[in-house]
Design a protein around this motif. Sequence first.
Motif, PDB file in Angstrom:
ATOM      1  N   LEU A  93      -5.585   6.214   7.260  1.00  0.00           N
ATOM      2  CA  LEU A  93      -4.476   5.277   8.244  1.00  0.00           C
ATOM      3  C   LEU A  93      -5.153   3.865   8.442  1.00  0.00           C
ATOM      4  CD1 LEU A  93      -3.065   8.203  10.422  1.00  0.00           C
ATOM      5  CD2 LEU A  93      -2.056   6.931   8.723  1.00  0.00           C
ATOM      6  N   LYS A  94      -6.673   3.962   8.949  1.00  0.00           N
ATOM      7  CA  LYS A  94      -7.213   2.792   9.402  1.00  0.00           C
ATOM      8  C   LYS A  94      -7.249   1.981   8.320  1.00  0.00           C
ATOM      9  CE  LYS A  94     -11.920   1.837  10.175  1.00  0.00           C
ATOM     10  NZ  LYS A  94     -13.418   2.186  10.125  1.00  0.00           N
ATOM     11  N   HIS A  95      -7.109   2.177   6.698  1.00  0.00           N
ATOM     12  CA  HIS A  95      -7.151   1.292   5.834  1.00  0.00           C
ATOM     13  C   HIS A  95      -5.596   0.941   5.307  1.00  0.00           C
ATOM     14  CE1 HIS A  95     -11.239   0.652   4.862  1.00  0.00           C
ATOM     15  NE2 HIS A  95     -11.372   1.873   5.483  1.00  0.00           N
ATOM     16  N   GLY A  96      -4.714   1.602   6.409  1.00  0.00           N
ATOM     17  CA  GLY A  96      -3.254   1.236   6.021  1.00  0.00           C
ATOM     18  C   GLY A  96      -2.584   1.994   4.881  1.00  0.00           C
ATOM     19  N   ILE A  97      -3.512   3.237   4.464  1.00  0.00           N
ATOM     20  CA  ILE A  97      -3.060   4.150   3.554  1.00  0.00           C
ATOM     21  C   ILE A  97      -2.199   5.471   4.016  1.00  0.00           C
ATOM     22  CG2 ILE A  97      -3.716   5.874   1.838  1.00  0.00           C
ATOM     23  CD1 ILE A  97      -6.225   3.820   1.680  1.00  0.00           C
ATOM     24  N   THR A  98      -1.094   5.713   3.682  1.00  0.00           N
ATOM     25  CA  THR A  98      -0.137   6.602   4.325  1.00  0.00           C
ATOM     26  C   THR A  98       0.276   7.663   3.331  1.00  0.00           C
ATOM     27  OG1 THR A  98       1.967   5.239   3.739  1.00  0.00           O
ATOM     28  CG2 THR A  98       0.737   4.880   6.186  1.00  0.00           C
ATOM     29  N   LEU A 122       0.843  -1.155   0.138  1.00  0.00           N
ATOM     30  CA  LEU A 122       0.193  -0.126   0.080  1.00  0.00           C
ATOM     31  C   LEU A 122       0.792   1.438   0.012  1.00  0.00           C
ATOM     32  CD1 LEU A 122      -3.181  -0.717   2.047  1.00  0.00           C
ATOM     33  CD2 LEU A 122      -2.921  -0.907  -0.486  1.00  0.00           C
ATOM     34  N   ALA A 123       2.026   1.124   0.107  1.00  0.00           N
ATOM     35  CA  ALA A 123       2.966   2.138  -0.021  1.00  0.00           C
ATOM     36  C   ALA A 123       2.851   3.172  -1.593  1.00  0.00           C
ATOM     37  CB  ALA A 123       4.562   2.168   0.242  1.00  0.00           C
ATOM     38  N   GLY A 124       2.431   2.273  -2.552  1.00  0.00           N
ATOM     39  CA  GLY A 124       2.086   2.764  -3.775  1.00  0.00           C
ATOM     40  C   GLY A 124       0.757   3.194  -3.917  1.00  0.00           C
ATOM     41  N   LEU A 125      -0.023   3.418  -2.653  1.00  0.00           N
ATOM     42  CA  LEU A 125      -1.401   4.023  -3.275  1.00  0.00           C
ATOM     43  C   LEU A 125      -1.410   5.207  -2.438  1.00  0.00           C
ATOM     44  CD1 LEU A 125      -4.475   3.594  -3.567  1.00  0.00           C
ATOM     45  CD2 LEU A 125      -4.578   2.415  -1.724  1.00  0.00           C
ATOM     46  N   SER A 126      -2.236   6.306  -3.030  1.00  0.00           N
ATOM     47  CA  SER A 126      -2.112   7.331  -2.227  1.00  0.00           C
ATOM     48  C   SER A 126      -3.765   7.645  -2.367  1.00  0.00           C
ATOM     49  CB  SER A 126      -1.241   8.738  -3.220  1.00  0.00           C
ATOM     50  OG  SER A 126      -1.799  10.060  -2.368  1.00  0.00           O
ATOM     51  N   ILE A 127      -4.317   8.577  -1.659  1.00  0.00           N
ATOM     52  CA  ILE A 127      -5.877   8.767  -1.746  1.00  0.00           C
ATOM     53  C   ILE A 127      -5.937  10.280  -1.978  1.00  0.00           C
ATOM     54  CG2 ILE A 127      -8.122   8.873  -0.779  1.00  0.00           C
ATOM     55  CD1 ILE A 127      -7.149   6.129  -1.600  1.00  0.00           C
ATOM     56  N   ASN A 128      -6.280  10.844  -3.119  1.00  0.00           N
ATOM     57  CA  ASN A 128      -6.754  12.347  -3.120  1.00  0.00           C
ATOM     58  C   ASN A 128      -8.047  12.625  -2.599  1.00  0.00           C
ATOM     59  OD1 ASN A 128      -8.064  14.546  -4.191  1.00  0.00           O
ATOM     60  ND2 ASN A 128      -6.263  14.727  -5.554  1.00  0.00           N
ATOM     61  N   VAL A 129      -8.136  13.556  -1.647  1.00  0.00           N
ATOM     62  CA  VAL A 129      -9.157  13.769  -0.854  1.00  0.00           C
ATOM     63  C   VAL A 129     -10.545  14.148  -1.484  1.00  0.00           C
ATOM     64  CG1 VAL A 129      -7.920  14.501   1.141  1.00  0.00           C
ATOM     65  CG2 VAL A 129      -8.737  16.184  -0.381  1.00  0.00           C
ATOM     66  N   ALA A 130     -10.566  14.196  -2.748  1.00  0.00           N
ATOM     67  CA  ALA A 130     -11.643  14.461  -3.519  1.00  0.00           C
ATOM     68  C   ALA A 130     -12.266  13.280  -3.739  1.00  0.00           C
ATOM     69  CB  ALA A 130     -11.319  15.199  -5.106  1.00  0.00           C
ATOM     70  N   THR A 131     -11.936  12.108  -3.449  1.00  0.00           N
ATOM     71  CA  THR A 131     -12.389  10.669  -3.709  1.00  0.00           C
ATOM     72  C   THR A 131     -13.317  10.503  -2.296  1.00  0.00           C
ATOM     73  OG1 THR A 131     -10.198  10.036  -4.708  1.00  0.00           O
ATOM     74  CG2 THR A 131     -11.995   8.168  -3.819  1.00  0.00           C
ATOM     75  N   ILE A 132     -13.099  11.183  -1.296  1.00  0.00           N
ATOM     76  CA  ILE A 132     -13.613  11.051  -0.102  1.00  0.00           C
ATOM     77  C   ILE A 132     -14.116  12.227   0.601  1.00  0.00           C
ATOM     78  CG2 ILE A 132     -12.692   8.882   0.682  1.00  0.00           C
ATOM     79  CD1 ILE A 132     -10.454  10.522   2.467  1.00  0.00           C
ATOM     80  N   ARG A 133     -14.552  13.140  -0.067  1.00  0.00           N
ATOM     81  CA  ARG A 133     -15.103  14.495   0.286  1.00  0.00           C
ATOM     82  C   ARG A 133     -16.413  14.227   0.696  1.00  0.00           C
ATOM     83  NH1 ARG A 133     -16.853  17.222  -5.420  1.00  0.00           N
ATOM     84  NH2 ARG A 133     -16.992  15.154  -6.415  1.00  0.00           N
ATOM     85  N   GLN A 134     -16.812  13.597   1.814  1.00  0.00           N
ATOM     86  CA  GLN A 134     -18.174  13.457   2.304  1.00  0.00           C
ATOM     87  C   GLN A 134     -18.374  14.495   3.504  1.00  0.00           C
ATOM     88  OE1 GLN A 134     -16.729  10.972   0.815  1.00  0.00           O
ATOM     89  NE2 GLN A 134     -17.830   9.200   0.284  1.00  0.00           N
ATOM     90  N   THR A 194     -12.753  -0.106  -1.098  1.00  0.00           N
ATOM     91  CA  THR A 194     -12.868  -0.669  -2.465  1.00  0.00           C
ATOM     92  C   THR A 194     -11.548   0.060  -3.294  1.00  0.00           C
ATOM     93  OG1 THR A 194     -15.355  -0.434  -2.387  1.00  0.00           O
ATOM     94  CG2 THR A 194     -14.440  -0.355  -4.512  1.00  0.00           C
ATOM     95  N   CYS A 195     -11.194   1.072  -2.945  1.00  0.00           N
ATOM     96  CA  CYS A 195      -9.819   1.907  -3.233  1.00  0.00           C
ATOM     97  C   CYS A 195      -8.669   0.801  -3.187  1.00  0.00           C
ATOM     98  CB  CYS A 195      -9.677   2.836  -2.735  1.00  0.00           C
ATOM     99  SG  CYS A 195     -10.587   4.403  -3.239  1.00  0.00           S
ATOM    100  N   VAL A 196      -8.715   0.131  -1.949  1.00  0.00           N
ATOM    101  CA  VAL A 196      -7.461  -0.601  -1.609  1.00  0.00           C
ATOM    102  C   VAL A 196      -7.649  -2.019  -2.508  1.00  0.00           C
ATOM    103  CG1 VAL A 196      -6.618  -2.256   0.215  1.00  0.00           C
ATOM    104  CG2 VAL A 196      -7.111   0.146   0.759  1.00  0.00           C
ATOM    105  N   GLU A 197      -8.814  -2.436  -2.604  1.00  0.00           N
ATOM    106  CA  GLU A 197      -9.180  -3.987  -3.267  1.00  0.00           C
ATOM    107  C   GLU A 197      -8.824  -3.697  -4.649  1.00  0.00           C
ATOM    108  OE1 GLU A 197     -13.060  -5.029  -3.163  1.00  0.00           O
ATOM    109  OE2 GLU A 197     -12.830  -6.042  -5.034  1.00  0.00           O
ATOM    110  N   ARG A 198      -9.414  -2.607  -5.247  1.00  0.00           N
ATOM    111  CA  ARG A 198      -9.073  -2.327  -6.810  1.00  0.00           C
ATOM    112  C   ARG A 198      -7.608  -1.977  -6.885  1.00  0.00           C
ATOM    113  NH1 ARG A 198     -14.080  -1.746  -9.170  1.00  0.00           N
ATOM    114  NH2 ARG A 198     -15.712  -2.852  -8.071  1.00  0.00           N
ATOM    115  N   PHE A 199      -7.020  -1.334  -6.197  1.00  0.00           N
ATOM    116  CA  PHE A 199      -5.486  -1.167  -6.433  1.00  0.00           C
ATOM    117  C   PHE A 199      -4.899  -2.327  -6.413  1.00  0.00           C
ATOM    118  CE2 PHE A 199      -1.408  -0.621  -4.402  1.00  0.00           C
ATOM    119  CZ  PHE A 199      -0.858   0.284  -5.043  1.00  0.00           C
ATOM    120  N   ARG A 200      -5.340  -3.235  -5.692  1.00  0.00           N
ATOM    121  CA  ARG A 200      -4.631  -4.642  -5.652  1.00  0.00           C
ATOM    122  C   ARG A 200      -4.895  -5.592  -6.970  1.00  0.00           C
ATOM    123  NH1 ARG A 200      -5.127  -5.364   0.782  1.00  0.00           N
ATOM    124  NH2 ARG A 200      -3.009  -4.690   1.260  1.00  0.00           N
TER     125      ARG A 200
END
Lengths: 273, 273
Positions: B29-34, B5-17, B264-270
């Motif tokens: 962080l809870k999903h291991g994304i740093t 998951l070091a290769g995965l970044s989340i742009n906050v537009a994806t989770i702008r709830q 879903t992002c983590v799963e699809r990233f993989r």
Amino acid sequence: MSADLAGLSINVATIRQGETFGAMVDACLKHGITAIAPWREYVTDLPEAARIVRENGLRVTGHCRGGFFPAADEAGRRAAIEENRRAVDEAQALGADCLVLVVGGLPPGSRDLPGARQMVADGMAELLPYARQAKVPLAIEPLHPSYAADRACINTLKQSLDLCDALGDGVGVAIDVYHCWWDPELEAQIMRAGREGRILAHHICDWLVPTTDILNDRGMMGDGVIDLKAFRRMIEAAGFHGAQEVEIFSNRWRARPVDEVLRTCVERFRTAC
Amino acid sequence: MSADLAGLSINVATIRQGETFGAMVDACLKHGITAIAPWREYVTDLPEAARIVRENGLRVTGHCRGGFFPAADEAGRRAAIEENRRAVDEAQALGADCLVLVVGGLPPGSRDLPGARQMVADGMAELLPYARQAKVPLAIEPLHPSYAADRACINTLKQSLDLCDALGDGVGVAIDVYHCWWDPELEAQIMRAGREGRILAHHICDWLVPTTDILNDRGMMGDGVIDLKAFRRMIEAAGFHGAQEVEIFSNRWRARPVDEVLRTCVERFRTAC
């Protein structure tokens, strides 16, 4: 008719309010418009349509459409070639300046865009001898990149002209302002198209801001942001002096009476193009 | 966290709830994304955001956004430069890999696309010394041609890289699959970008068929037609091995719980990237 209107053609997609081909032609003639571009689905009786064209001395600036070459299997690709041959026959019978090609996008389930593009090149190479024999030029219409997946994987003028170069005589491009206006290489590629004798059609409409539907929210000339006069100057500088063909896919305009649409086309052709 | 998951970044537009920056980081962080990429409007308290980044050892793969250089008058263009300087300051405070530029489209009432493009080049040239001083690379993000009028008049990788060449050091490109996947010159220009050391970010999502809203109907990776694995291979072959940053503007995904989106992002990233 007014002499200046010789430079105006109406693509029937602009006035597809459920009329027959004959009624569409009558509506155009009433407004002094003597050039049209049919879509195949409106030419339900080919000999009758050809008679209407001939007896009214109409110019047919293009027949829409051939294309959709990519398919999931060989049988599908063969069927597409056969269908395209019928479209060539129709274009010939109507005396159309060209057969417009919407080349097709990805086959169902595919993500292979380079593969789809190869299928287009292969399909066109196979269709071309038949079209040459019929003396019907094939016009690749590069579509806006928004349609790359589902309608046309040929998306720029440069890409179209490279394909023309590979194919040789009998092919060219239909340049639609909606599809090409954003292209950073627009002017250079229009000049190239002219130099190589490839410009077969010039379609006009406008790009609305915002565009609420990428397929059916095209604008009337003058209502959007495309510099249509500059575009026309480029096309003319490249040596093309054929009619400007109005092709507006629009839910808004489709809801208006045909007479109002045509009156507006004539007015905007004179003021905004 | 899982090493991959070091290769995965989340742009906050994806989770702008409607979450705060801190809550968004906690969810990642809870999903291991740093690795994350903020938008300016979510960084309401810059020192606090910088502290959160630092104390959690986060990678900031880009700060969104600077740009919007074209304006109707000189005062507007000056104001844009000032705003961009503040964005550079923020990117520096957050330790972002780059400041992402959505360069802007036509000024209100204008149809002069070449003129708008010149304003972008001029604005960037003026901003650049400030950004270099701050050691914040400027990342031109070529946007899909659908946005040429209202968001960005830089629409292809080639056009972006030509502008980089003209500007010199301190600028590069953010390559977003949604904006670039259709480009016939994609592979050649990605290789060029790598050769010239210009790749600053790699954004991912997917292109849905049909796309019902050109701005807010982007797809989750694997749900559309982009060959994301082939895209990644090209980017890696060009020498970029930074994180893939998920940026999904989507009314559909915005309506889902943040945890479901991130899972879903983590799963699809993989599986899909």
